[in-house]
Motif scaffolding. Structure first.
Motif, PDB file in Angstrom:
ATOM      1  N   ARG A  84      -5.147  -2.729  -5.145  1.00 18.47           N
ATOM      2  CA  ARG A  84      -5.968  -1.722  -4.475  1.00 18.47           C
ATOM      3  C   ARG A  84      -5.186  -1.031  -3.365  1.00 18.47           C
ATOM      4  O   ARG A  84      -4.254  -1.575  -2.805  1.00 18.47           O
ATOM      5  CB  ARG A  84      -7.245  -2.361  -3.903  1.00 18.47           C
ATOM      6  N   ARG A  85      -5.605   0.217  -3.086  1.00 16.94           N
ATOM      7  CA  ARG A  85      -4.989   1.030  -2.026  1.00 16.94           C
ATOM      8  C   ARG A  85      -3.483   1.168  -2.224  1.00 16.94           C
ATOM      9  O   ARG A  85      -2.705   1.093  -1.277  1.00 16.94           O
ATOM     10  CB  ARG A  85      -5.302   0.455  -0.643  1.00 16.94           C
ATOM     11  N   SER A  86      -3.082   1.372  -3.466  1.00 15.28           N
ATOM     12  CA  SER A  86      -1.663   1.515  -3.776  1.00 15.28           C
ATOM     13  C   SER A  86      -1.501   2.323  -5.060  1.00 15.28           C
ATOM     14  O   SER A  86      -2.336   2.229  -5.962  1.00 15.28           O
ATOM     15  CB  SER A  86      -1.014   0.142  -3.953  1.00 15.28           C
ATOM     16  N   GLU A 117       1.484   4.667  -1.369  1.00 21.12           N
ATOM     17  CA  GLU A 117       0.560   5.563  -2.058  1.00 21.12           C
ATOM     18  C   GLU A 117       1.243   6.739  -2.747  1.00 21.12           C
ATOM     19  O   GLU A 117       0.643   7.385  -3.602  1.00 21.12           O
ATOM     20  CB  GLU A 117      -0.492   6.075  -1.070  1.00 21.12           C
ATOM     21  N   SER A 137       3.455   0.683   4.046  1.00 25.08           N
ATOM     22  CA  SER A 137       2.998   1.997   3.600  1.00 25.08           C
ATOM     23  C   SER A 137       3.639   3.111   4.414  1.00 25.08           C
ATOM     24  O   SER A 137       4.171   2.885   5.501  1.00 25.08           O
ATOM     25  CB  SER A 137       1.468   2.088   3.720  1.00 25.08           C
ATOM     26  N   GLU A 143       0.800  -1.225   0.000  1.00 27.35           N
ATOM     27  CA  GLU A 143       0.000   0.000   0.000  1.00 27.35           C
ATOM     28  C   GLU A 143       0.835   1.278   0.000  1.00 27.35           C
ATOM     29  O   GLU A 143       0.538   2.233   0.704  1.00 27.35           O
ATOM     30  CB  GLU A 143      -0.977  -0.005   1.180  1.00 27.35           C
TER      31      GLU A 143
END
Length: 249
Positions: A133-135, A108, A200, A106
């Motif tokens: 997802r979420r990345s 970002e 993250s 993740e």
């Protein structure tokens, strides 16, 4: 790709043709219209290619397209084709080297991903794994920040990082997660088939992913700041793996 519009395709027919072309797509935004909406025909195509999609309101699409005619559909185009896990392992096999892989949980910030791709190329690692997802995906900003490394590094985009770790373990890889409170990375044995996991920017490695790592390693911190930027920490660890493997290899 120096601005947002360079990474977007919008309008019903352009997006459908993009999907049918097989070109890499990071994500598709669809206007929220309910089950009988006109954009429903695109969903089976997205599901078939496992492309992430999200329903948004009209104001969001108007803002992203500067109020141009988007017809309720917008696609973010990837900077290059994604690889598979097998592709990454094949790179290692062709070089006659033990797998050396970076997994990102993740991340970002596109600048962090771009910087890490540059380091992966520099140390000769075989590829990078990111979640769907979420990345951040392979955007134009990532490509620019990587200084061209995006063209030389295999990047796999997977639905489930934990399942991917389990598959890599079956193939003989040892998984080292980077997190505070672990063993000193400079004293750990990072040789052999290796997956380095970086979490993250804010939350670190997710709990389930951390529990499936074989070990947790940490970089020694002597100052008052208690953490490092994800791309800095990842780069230091990648170079430590290279050092332990022997630069001559």
């Amino acid at each position: 790709m120096n601005n947002l519009n360079d990474e977007m395709v919008y309008g019903k027919n352009p997006v459908l043709e993009l999907l049918k072309s097989g070109k890499p797509i990071n994500k598709v935004l669809l206007l929220t219209e309910g089950p009988g909406g006109r954009n429903q025909e695109i969903i089976p195509l997205l599901q078939e290619r496992t492309i992430p999609y999200q329903f948004v309101d009209r104001q969001t699409l108007d803002r992203l397209t500067n109020r141009e005619r988007h017809q309720g559909m917008l696609a973010y185009v990837a900077a290059r084709e994604y690889a598979s896990i097998e592709d990454i392992l094949t790179v290692a096999e062709e070089r006659q080297e033990e797998p050396f892989i970076l997994m990102l949980d993740e991340i970002e910030d596109p600048h962090n991903l771009g910087a890490l791709l540059r380091t992966v190329d520099a140390v000769g690692a075989h590829g990078v794994i990111i979640p769907k997802r979420r990345s951040v995906a392979l955007t134009g900003t990532v490509a620019k920040t990587s200084a061209g490394a995006v063209e030389h590094v295999a990047v796999a985009r997977v639905s489930n990082l934990v399942q991917t770790i389990k598959e890599l373990k079956k193939k003989g890889c040892w998984v080292s997660g980077a997190e505070a409170g672990g063993k000193d990375a400079f004293e750990a044995d990072l040789t052999g088939p290796r997956v380095i996991v970086i979490g993250s920017e804010g939350k670190g490695i997710s709990r389930l992913l951390r529990e499936n790592c074989d070990e947790i390693v940490s970089l020694p911190m002597r100052g008052k700041v208690t953490s490092l930027n994800a791309s800095v920490a990842g780069s230091v660890l990648l170079y430590e793996v290279l050092r332990q493997r022997g630069v001559s290899q």
